[in-house]
Structures are given as structure tokens and as C-alpha cells.
Design an enzyme around this catalytic site. Structure first.
Site, PDB file in Angstrom:
ATOM      1  N   TYR A 139       0.847  -1.191   0.000  1.00 45.56           N
ATOM      2  CA  TYR A 139       0.000   0.000   0.000  1.00 45.56           C
ATOM      3  C   TYR A 139       0.884   1.243   0.000  1.00 45.56           C
ATOM      4  O   TYR A 139       1.661   1.469   0.928  1.00 45.56           O
ATOM      5  CB  TYR A 139      -0.883  -0.040   1.249  1.00 45.56           C
ATOM      6  CG  TYR A 139      -2.022   0.952   1.316  1.00 45.56           C
ATOM      7  CD1 TYR A 139      -2.281   1.866   0.304  1.00 45.56           C
ATOM      8  CD2 TYR A 139      -2.848   0.961   2.434  1.00 45.56           C
ATOM      9  CE1 TYR A 139      -3.333   2.754   0.391  1.00 45.56           C
ATOM     10  CE2 TYR A 139      -3.915   1.851   2.539  1.00 45.56           C
ATOM     11  CZ  TYR A 139      -4.145   2.750   1.515  1.00 45.56           C
ATOM     12  OH  TYR A 139      -5.192   3.631   1.621  1.00 45.56           O
ATOM     13  N   LYS A 164      -1.648  -1.222  -4.045  1.00 41.09           N
ATOM     14  CA  LYS A 164      -2.755  -0.297  -3.801  1.00 41.09           C
ATOM     15  C   LYS A 164      -2.183   1.104  -3.689  1.00 41.09           C
ATOM     16  O   LYS A 164      -1.280   1.351  -2.891  1.00 41.09           O
ATOM     17  CB  LYS A 164      -3.497  -0.674  -2.512  1.00 41.09           C
ATOM     18  CG  LYS A 164      -4.665   0.254  -2.182  1.00 41.09           C
ATOM     19  CD  LYS A 164      -5.344  -0.134  -0.878  1.00 41.09           C
ATOM     20  CE  LYS A 164      -6.502   0.817  -0.582  1.00 41.09           C
ATOM     21  NZ  LYS A 164      -7.155   0.517   0.707  1.00 41.09           N
TER      22      LYS A 164
END
Length: 307
Positions: A139, A164
């Protein structure tokens, strides 16, 4: 070789909240209702104990309680991912616990507080990924910002399957997708991700995390259908009448990324309550009333498209 075909990250990703009672104890029944609602409305995966779930305030016991409840509730119908990050020792402990409890994968959150060098960032994510056999998503946001070379190195780790993005640097994202391609699956994790999904979709992102799906999943689904079908007229109406007005409320106070979700869920009758743990703050009454009107309009708008 990455496990890119073992689990799909396509579609709309559900991020349930963590409901608390008046004593700030986890309300497991309300959490299961949240997960059930998301799955019943066709979301493609469930992420437990991430940003919307107030990961930073959960004890290990609460983390295990929520993850066990989600796995039980979904019963294999959709993949269940668990958040893990922050303090490196805690992150490894929770990653291994998630695997033991039967999670399908992990979302690796940024390290705690510091802004690391790229080598330190690589070592952080490599350490967590290496502590488990679960598929993991890295992320990017806040203090975890990758260069292409760092992300290419992470993409070579066998169980790193996805990326992400919560940063929103499109030049960087375009470079990532063009150079790494199918070596990773690409997920839009920007705040109120519907706002930016057309731009992300155009460069190869095939999934996004939807906070509003916790209370208006019919909007998330209609939005994504219109995006894929090229229905620009309906897409623009959804933006003007629903997404942008919610975005304006979210910008009024820090922490509304979580507390506004709980307000929306109370408005539609889901029993999660309005309690958030500090340092988050609950939604002010005026903003709650504004959200009520938007939710009402969302049902009218989507219902009219099926009339």
C-alpha cells in the site's frame, strides 16, 4: 513467479468499519451485519482491520475477533484480506495471526511515523511478506512512497501480488503499470476512490476500495457499471449529485474518512453506531443531516435509472 492468478483483485473492494458500543468495545454482531451487507450487494472482496476498520486502535485480540467473524460470515464466498502494518514487530505478529486464522491475503499498511529511505521501505515490506505465505498487497500512501526500482524489487517477491495506491501521483502510477504490467494487480486506494477511478481505469487499474459501499453500495455498483460501459451522462450525474457532495462533507473535518461511513450506515439502518476511537471524532449534526439528504437522493437517482 508472483501468485497473480491465485486470487483476483478485480472489481469493488469492501472495507467494513469496526463497530464499537458505548464503552468502545467491539460489537461483533454489528460487524458481521456490515460484512453481510457488503457481500449481499456484490462486493468482490472484504478487507478487515484496515484504515476504515481503525486498524491503529485495535488490540491483537480485537483484530483476531474481527477477522474470525469476517471469515465465518463470508464462508469462502469472497476473499478476506487483513490489514497489517505500523510497528514492524506488530505487523509480523498480525500477518502470521491472519494466516493462522484463515485469511486469504494481507494488505500491508505503511510503517509507523518515519519517512524511510527506499532500502528501508523495501526491507519493511519484504520482512512482513516473508513472514507469511499469504498473498500480499503493498500500500502506497503517506510515508510509504515507492520508486520504480523499489516496487520492481517487491514485485519479485513470490507472494506479493498487488499494489494499492493512495498517493495519486499519476505520472508515477503510469510508469509503474507500464514497466511492471501484469507482474502486479493494480488497485485504486485513494480517499473516496470513485472520484479518481476513471483516471485510474484509463491507465490499467481494475479495482478500487469503496468506502461508500458500506452504506450506498447501489451507487458504487452503478458507478462502476457506467464507467466500464462508457455511460458518461449517468456517470456525470452520479458525480454531481452524490459523490462530489459526499466528498465536500468529508473535507470538512479530519477523520471523517471513517466517522462519515458510520454516520451513513446509521442513516440506512445498519447497527454499527457512531462511536469512533480517539483521535477520530464523530460527525457533526449538520453534516449528518446533509449526508441524509444525499443518501435519499442516491436511492431516487438509481431507482429512476431502472424505471
Amino acid at each position: 513467479m508472483n501468485q497473480e492468478h491465485t486470487i483476483s483483485l478485480a472489481g469493488i473492494m469492501g472495507f467494513p468499519v469496526t463497530p464499537f458500543d458505548d464503552r468502545e468495545q467491539v460489537n461483533e454482531n454489528a460487524f458481521q451485519a456490515n460484512v453481510r451487507f457488503l457481500v449481499s450487494h456484490g462486493l468482490d472482496s472484504i478487507f478487515v482491520g484496515a484504515g476504515s476498520g481503525e486498524y491503529q486502535s485495535l488490540t491483537v485480540h480485537e483484530y483476531a475477533q474481527l477477522l474470525t467473524a469476517a471469515i465465518s460470515e463470508t464462508n469462502g464466498g469472497v476473499p478476506v484480506f487483513a490489514g497489517a502494518g505500523g510497528n514492524i514487530r506488530d505487523a509480523v505478529e498480525r500477518a502470521q495471526l491472519a494466516e493462522k486464522l484463515g485469511a486469504d491475503g494481507l494488505l500491508l499498511l505503511p510503517p509507523y511515523l518515519i519517512i524511510p529511505e527506499q532500502e528501508g521501505l523495501f526491507q519493511y515490506y519484504q520482512t512482513i511478506a516473508g513472514s507469511t505465505s499469504l498473498p500480499v498487497i503493498v500500500y502506497q500512501r503517506d510515508n510509504a512512497v515507492f520508486t520504480l526500482s523499489t516496487l520492481e524489487r517487491l514485485a519479485q517477491i513470490p507472494n506479493v501480488i498487488g499494489f494499492k495506491d493512495g498517493l495519486g501521483n499519476f505520472e508515477l502510477n503510469l510508469e509503474f503499470v507500464q514497466m511492471i504490467g501484469k507482474g502486479l494487480q493494480w488497485m485504486n486506494g485513494m480517499p473516496l476512490a470513485e472520484l479518481t477511478m476513471p483516471a485510474y481505469s484509463a491507465i490499467g487499474y481494475r479495482s478500487y476500495s469503496s468506502a461508500i459501499s458500506n452504506y450506498i453500495p447501489h451507487v458504487s455498483r452503478k458507478f462502476y457499471e457506467c464507467l466500464l460501459a462508457g455511460d458518461d451522462a449517468m456517470l456525470q450525474q452520479i458525480y454531481r449529485e452524490i459523490i462530489l457532495p459526499i466528498h465536500r462533507i468529508r473535507q470538512q473535518r479530519k477523520g471523517y474518512a471513517v466517522s462519515l461511513i458510520k454516520a451513513g450506515m446509521e442513516i440506512v439502518g445498519l447497527p454499527v453506531g457512531l462511536t469512533v476511537r480517539t483521535p477520530l471524532i464523530p460527525v457533526e449534526r449538520a453534516h449528518y443531516t446533509q449526508l441524509e439528504a444525499i443518501i435519499q437522493r442516491s436511492h431516487e437517482l438509481i431507482a429512476n435509472t431502472h424505471a
